[in-house]
Write an enzyme that holds these catalytic residues in place. Structure first.
Site, PDB file in Angstrom:
ATOM      1  N   GLU A 152       0.824  -1.212   0.000  1.00  0.00           N
ATOM      2  CA  GLU A 152       0.000   0.000   0.000  1.00  0.00           C
ATOM      3  C   GLU A 152       0.860   1.265   0.000  1.00  0.00           C
ATOM      4  OE1 GLU A 152      -2.710  -0.675   3.328  1.00  0.00           O
ATOM      5  OE2 GLU A 152      -4.080  -1.687   1.945  1.00  0.00           O
ATOM      6  N   ASP A 174      -8.172  -8.973   3.764  1.00  0.00           N
ATOM      7  CA  ASP A 174      -7.965  -7.854   4.680  1.00  0.00           C
ATOM      8  C   ASP A 174      -9.043  -7.727   5.748  1.00  0.00           C
ATOM      9  OD1 ASP A 174      -7.033  -5.615   5.836  1.00  0.00           O
ATOM     10  OD2 ASP A 174      -7.246  -4.305   4.115  1.00  0.00           O
ATOM     11  N   GLU A 216     -12.853  -2.260  11.757  1.00  0.00           N
ATOM     12  CA  GLU A 216     -12.824  -1.450  10.539  1.00  0.00           C
ATOM     13  C   GLU A 216     -13.877  -1.879   9.528  1.00  0.00           C
ATOM     14  OE1 GLU A 216      -9.013  -1.527   8.634  1.00  0.00           O
ATOM     15  OE2 GLU A 216      -9.721  -0.451   6.864  1.00  0.00           O
TER      16      GLU A 216
HETATM   17  C1  BDP Z   1      -6.213  -2.008   5.876  1.00  0.00           C
HETATM   18  C2  BDP Z   1      -6.515  -0.663   6.443  1.00  0.00           C
HETATM   19  C3  BDP Z   1      -5.337   0.266   6.360  1.00  0.00           C
HETATM   20  C4  BDP Z   1      -4.116  -0.404   6.950  1.00  0.00           C
HETATM   21  C5  BDP Z   1      -3.894  -1.746   6.291  1.00  0.00           C
HETATM   22  C6  BDP Z   1      -2.761  -2.526   6.919  1.00  0.00           C
HETATM   23  O1  BDP Z   1      -7.604  -0.106   5.729  1.00  0.00           O
HETATM   24  O2  BDP Z   1      -5.670   1.442   7.054  1.00  0.00           O
HETATM   25  O3  BDP Z   1      -3.001   0.408   6.808  1.00  0.00           O
HETATM   26  O4  BDP Z   1      -5.038  -2.535   6.427  1.00  0.00           O
HETATM   27  O5  BDP Z   1      -3.047  -3.473   7.630  1.00  0.00           O
HETATM   28  O6  BDP Z   1      -7.261  -2.861   6.227  1.00  0.00           O
HETATM   29  O7  BDP Z   1      -1.604  -2.200   6.719  1.00  0.00           O
END
Ligand code: BDP
Length: 704
Positions: free
Chosen positions: A294, A368, A396
């Protein structure tokens, strides 16, 4: 006169301590039949003193009479002493298997007196044993005849705070960060102590203070000093501090031109940084790293592997006994492969290539933190590498602050999944606790749901997820129902009239979220960015896997992601027997069916309904379950204090509204795609699709 004043003060005092949730499960309100004489501790370390003070506080509260500490052992009292103490050694108790952190609590006779002994090999074990004794009493156990013995199955039991230096919390729904970075280290908020007490009470022994999307600044001298101040508070509670590290920190704060892990100057920079960390925090736990995921920097920026990156950091930490937790949550914008396959593809070939003080941290599922995911195929696939479980206690993707969703069943489902890696019984729990492949370095992490809200987690029931995380981290084979019972008894009262209905509400609450958000194996149907609410129609975001349509693949012909050989073949990442089972929709568990298969809307389910009819029924079942929880809660009004009752009641109303919204928005969209009518008897959506699409929640909390 004096008595009257005291009584009045007493009343005022208790009114001021309204049940606002601050006390979590450590409420210590008076219970019938609890009596304890004095508490005698042997030893004087800060940890032993904390254990004795907690027992005094807890037993005073629970008995409604002051239970003091006393140097002299009293009959009917508590003796707190390590197994090395001559008084305890003389009893020849089975303390060997307890290890460093385990405890034994038992009624024994010492010097002719019947006492409750809390013993352990180490001081932290004494603290854990003290909390276990309090839990025993809080859940209705009698002090006389207590016989408890337990030791943790997992070595590193860590919270991961996604807290930013600005005070916001990524995916946090309980207010600002608990850490007042600005005022640290000069001011240490007394809440840090209560945070440590709560964690110690459930055996959590480490905390990563900052967001995995880390700022390099966390590793500068001023921030190390702040982290050191927190470490000083947490240390006597058996809790170590860890930090998330930004891989490019050598460039950003070290003025180097590169962060290439094979560059000697980079390695030297990290070694010096590790030395600096350990000068400030001698028992610093180590670093957590999100790399090449990401948009975060990482070793692949220099055409190096995850192992190259992790091992370079590990070498810097090793002389100090520190560890690296390297996250496997990776997927890349330039990789067209099924997102669910990418972590396995990257990490499986690196099995056996990581240094001894590296543990790879894997989310429970391959996408996720969705309401339901099949277990991550990396579990069982990397026998030569210790794998650490990462759960998300903050919700989340499960309704955020307001849903009731108790995550115990989700933890249980993931941990009990059988990888079949070494034949039947090779559960994820046995991978994580190291027993399957003989690893001593073991860990489990929970993304924290803790903030500065008065009730810490945003709601009373969210506290249960913090609690449950700790209990599962201690024993990954514990039962989610048993944990819910303990929590309910401690949080409300140890009486069946409260515990039974509360546990019923909790037991079905996560399944309800699955039903009303993402039934039958759907995933990631949430709105963009903040992930609050439904948006299954989103199709225009830059990266394919950012779009809900990528996951559901709904069309006139059907719905679901084909992960069999005719599709992405992600099923092949599982053990052959599982892959075979998942290759056929008829043998795939229906709860995961759309995760693995693209099926026609009229596919015949085991119930005899079509897939479409089944989906509609599931959405409705989810709503019904929330409504039923609301009705159950209403019956508890006489048993629960006004403040916590009202907030929970309001949140259940919010959840019911949100559940209807999820159902109606989703069904409107599916009907626009499949052209089908609702099954007979199903209520039409409250609005048309355009209305749902127009809803906007720009300021939903927790969004980075
Ligand atoms: C996702 C979240 C994000 C996190 C990412 C992670 O939306 O904010 O940074 O996981 O785990 O679910 O790195």
């Amino acid at each position: 006169m004096t008595t009257t004043i005291l009584v009045v003060l007493g009343i005022v005092g208790s009114a001021a301590r309204a049940e606002d949730g601050y006390d979590l499960w450590l409420r210590y309100r008076p219970l019938h039949g609890v009596h304890a004489a004095a508490i005698t501790m042997r030893g004087s370390s800060p940890t032993v003193r904390i254990a004795a003070a907690e027992l005094a506080r807890g037993l005073s509260g629970l008995s409604g009479a002051r239970v003091a500490e006393s140097p002299d052992l009293a009959a009917g009292g508590i003796l707190l002493a390590t197994a090395r103490d001559p008084m305890v050694a003389a009893l020849h108790l089975p303390v060997g298997p307890l290890g460093n952190e385990g405890y034994l609590v038992r009624t024994v006779t010492v010097g002719g007196k019947r006492v409750t002994l809390v013993t352990a090999n180490g001081d932290t074990g004494l603290l854990y044993g003290s909390f276990a004794l309090l839990r025993w009493v809080q859940t209705g156990g009698a002090l006389a005849g207590v016989d408890l013995s337990s030791s943790p199955r997992i070595k590193l039991r860590l919270l991961n705070h996604w807290d930013n230096l600005t005070g916001t919390v990524e995916r946090g729904y309980a207010g600002q960060s608990l850490w007042d970075w600005w005022l640290l280290p000069d001011f240490s908020d007394p809440r840090y102590v209560d945070y440590a007490r709560a964690n110690a009470s459930i055996g959590i022994n480490g905390t990563v203070l900052n967001n995995v999307n880390a700022k390099a600044d966390s590793l500068t001298a001023p921030y190390i000093a702040k982290a050191a101040a927190l470490a000083d508070v947490f240390r006597p509670y058996g809790i170590k501090v860890y930090l998330s590290a930004r891989f490019s920190a050598p460039i950003e704060i070290g003025k180097l031109k590169t962060a290439d892990p094979l560059d000697p100057a980079v390695a030297a920079w990290w070694r010096a940084k590790a030395d600096e960390l350990y000068r400030a925090i001698p028992d610093f736990g180590g670093l957590l790293v999100k790399a090449n995921s990401e948009g975060q920097p990482g070793p692949q920026d220099y055409h190096r592997s995850h192992a190259d990156g992790a091992n370079m950091l590990a070498a810097a930490l090793a002389p100090h006994g520190g560890i690296v937790m390297w996250r496997a949550f990776v997927y890349a914008h330039d990789n067209p492969e099924d997102r669910a396959k990418q972590a396995y593809d990257d990490f499986k070939p690196l099995d056996g290539k990581f240094a001894a003080n590296v543990i790879v941290q894997v989310k429970n599922g391959a996408i996720d933190f969705q309401p339901r995911e099949p277990f991550h195929p990396l579990f069982g696939a990397m026998p030569r590498t210790p794998l650490m479980m990462e759960f998300q206690a903050t919700k989340e993707y499960l309704g955020q602050a307001t849903s009731l969703a108790y995550l115990g069943p989700m933890f249980e489902e993931a941990l009990r999944s059988d990888t079949l890696a070494k034949g039947p019984g090779s559960t994820v729990a046995k991978v994580v606790d190291g027993s399957l492949d003989g690893h001593a370095l073991t860990g489990i992490a929970g993304v924290a749901n803790i903030g500065r809200d008065r009730d810490w987690s945003g709601s009373t029931f969210n506290q249960a997820n913090w609690y449950a995380f700790g209990r599962f981290a201690w024993n990954p084979e514990i039962s989610s129902d048993a944990v819910a019972r303990e929590w309910a008894a401690m949080t409300f009262a140890p009486n069946a009239a409260v515990v039974d209905p509360v546990v019923r509400m909790m037991a079905g609450s996560r399944e309800a979220v699955v039903d009303y958000m993402t039934p039958l194996g759907l995933a990631h149907q949430m709105a963009t960015g903040h992930h609050f609410g439904p948006a299954p129609w989103i199709a225009d975001l830059k990266r394919p896997e950012w779009n809900p349509v990528y996951y559901a693949r709904a069309g006139k012909d059907g719905i679901g992601f084909d992960r069999t050989a005719s599709g992405s073949n992600a099923v092949a990442q599982y053990a052959p027997a599982i892959a075979r089972q998942l290759a056929d929709p008829a043998t795939t568990p229906e709860r995961d069916i759309l995760w693995f298969h693209h099926l026609p809307w009229n596919y015949r389910m085991k119930s005899g309904r079509t897939l479409w009819e089944e989906m509609v029924a599931d959405y409705d079942r989810g709503i019904a379950s929330v409504a039923s929880a609301g009705r159950t809660w209403a019956t508890l009004e006489p048993q629960v204090d006004a403040e916590r009752f009202a907030k929970t009641a309001a949140f259940l109303r919010i959840e019911e509204r949100d559940a209807r919204w999820w159902r109606d928005a989703s069904l409107s969209y599916w009907m626009s795609v499949n052209g089908l009518k609702l099954p007979a008897g199903a209520a039409p959506p409250a609005h048309d699709l355009a209305w749902y699409k127009a809803q906007d929640f720009t300021y939903a909390p927790g969004n980075p």
